[in-house]
Write an enzyme that holds these catalytic residues in place. Structure first.
Site, PDB file in Angstrom:
ATOM      1  CB  SER A  15      -1.020   0.028   1.243  1.00 52.15           C
ATOM      2  OG  SER A  15      -0.274  -0.163   2.659  1.00 52.15           O
ATOM      3  CG  ASP A  75      -2.775   4.921   8.274  1.00 54.59           C
ATOM      4  OD1 ASP A  75      -1.587   4.545   8.321  1.00 54.59           O
ATOM      5  OD2 ASP A  75      -3.219   4.716   7.175  1.00 54.59           O
ATOM      6  CG  HIS A  77      -1.003   3.606   4.567  1.00 51.92           C
ATOM      7  ND1 HIS A  77      -1.734   2.911   5.532  1.00 51.92           N
ATOM      8  CD2 HIS A  77      -0.566   2.669   3.709  1.00 51.92           C
ATOM      9  CE1 HIS A  77      -1.732   1.681   5.138  1.00 51.92           C
ATOM     10  NE2 HIS A  77      -0.963   1.403   4.088  1.00 51.92           N
TER      11      HIS A  77
END
Length: 365
Positions: free
Chosen positions: A122, A342, A345
């Site tokens: 990702s 998160d 990311h």
């Protein structure tokens, strides 16, 4: 099925001791990453673009997230309510030279009719979305198409014939469904057939190698005809990355394809990494401004550097680890359309834009 045997244990001990020594001795500022560009890898000109500092730049960000159609929900922090925008305003400035600004007209002219592919997890999606937005902001009225089929996504800038691809494969090596369960095959890359014929390949892997328990997608590791229930994760990463390096040596024609490897993208779940043990990335609004990041060099970086030092074909190391470690402020935090918290990311616009500025500098340097 087999399990770890004495020879493997001895190998593990020797490899990790070697890695640990190198990690302790390495200083990303004093050594300037000279060794990490050996064996065909080089800096853009004579400048180390990866040694520098973050500076506030009011002309940033490089695009408006509300006008880019290519941002995945998990990176669209403003859409999901992040109240601050200062994290978008930092520009990477190398100590010894200027970093050329991204110019999509130059990129589109040079790569008209070309194919650029990001291969990995990702974080590769993060970088793929970023580059698409950076180009789109310069040619907002250009016709574009987006297609997705299983692991492969593609964005085409129709007026220029430029195709940006994303191939999702978290380990680079194969993960197959077998009668015994999901098997991570650390000496096999069948999916590499989809990577052929590209003009630029940008590889990335690491985050999924650390997953355990319910978040671990494999049940067994296979090497040759042997199955293992588990293996030391650094040794596992080294073996898998060595298989990838073998694939590059056999399959890449440097006259046609430029190959890049993105350095380890750090996480910021534990504030002790920047000397604030009670913190995480949540509510961080500024980068770390110290000269040397307290957590030091990740062991995974040492493994990447070791593998790249032995590769025979030219591979440019986009060594973004240290500059990304400084960006504790640039994660989605709680403002993601996917994850509640998160710190792995990156928001867009944001840090991956700098990764692509560095990619641009390497391609045009």
């Amino acid at each position: 099925m087999g399990f770890l045997f004495p020879t493997l244990l001895l190998c593990l001990s020797v490899v990790l001791t070697s890695f640990q020594t190198k990690a302790q001795e390495f200083d990303p500022y004093l050594n300037a990453n000279v060794s990490s560009f050996s064996s065909g890898r080089k800096l853009a000109g004579r400048c180390n673009l990866f040694r520098g500092k973050w500076v506030y730049d009011s002309s940033y960000p490089l695009y408006d997230p509300s006008t880019c159609p290519f941002i995945d929900p998990q990176f669209n922090c403003q859409k999901y309510g992040r109240p601050d925008t200062q994290y978008q305003k930092y520009r990477w400035q190398p100590f010894s030279c200027p970093l050329p600004r991204f110019n999509a007209f130059d990129f589109l002219a040079k790569y008209r009719g070309k194919k650029v592919m990001f291969v990995g997890d990702s974080l590769s999606l993060n970088q793929f979305n970023s580059l698409a937005c950076m180009i789109h902001s310069w040619v907002p009225h250009s016709r574009t198409t987006f297609t997705k089929q299983e692991a492969l996504s593609k964005i085409t800038f129709e007026d220029y014939g430029l195709e940006l691809f994303l191939y999702r494969t978290p380990y680079l090596v194969d993960l197959d469904r077998e009668s015994v369960g999901n098997v991570l095959k650390i000496d096999s890359i069948k999916s590499g057939d989809a990577w052929r014929g590209m003009d630029v390949l940008v590889f990335n892997t690491w985050h999924w190698w650390t997953h355990t328990g319910s978040s671990q997608p494999w049940d067994y590791v296979q090497e040759g005809n042997k199955l293992y229930k588990d293996m030391n994760r650094f040794v596992l990463f080294y073996k898998g990355l060595t298989t990838w390096a073998r694939w590059v040596n056999i399959n890449v024609n440097p006259a046609q394809t430029k190959v890049f490897f993105l350095g380890i993208s750090p996480v910021h779940y534990e504030g002790k990494d920047w000397n604030q043990p009670a913190r995480s990335c949540m509510s961080e609004t500024e980068p770390f401004f110290g000269l040397k990041y307290p957590a030091g060099t990740p062991m995974a970086w040492v493994i990447v550097n070791k593998v790249l030092s032995r590769i025979k074909k030219p591979v440019y190391f986009l060594d973004v680890t240290t500059l990304s470690q400084y960006r504790k402020d640039a994660h989605p935090e709680g403002y993601s359309g996917i994850m509640a918290t998160d710190c792995s990311h990156w928001c867009l616009p944001g840090l991956p834009d700098t990764w692509n500025v560095l990619l641009h500098a390497a391609l045009f340097g």
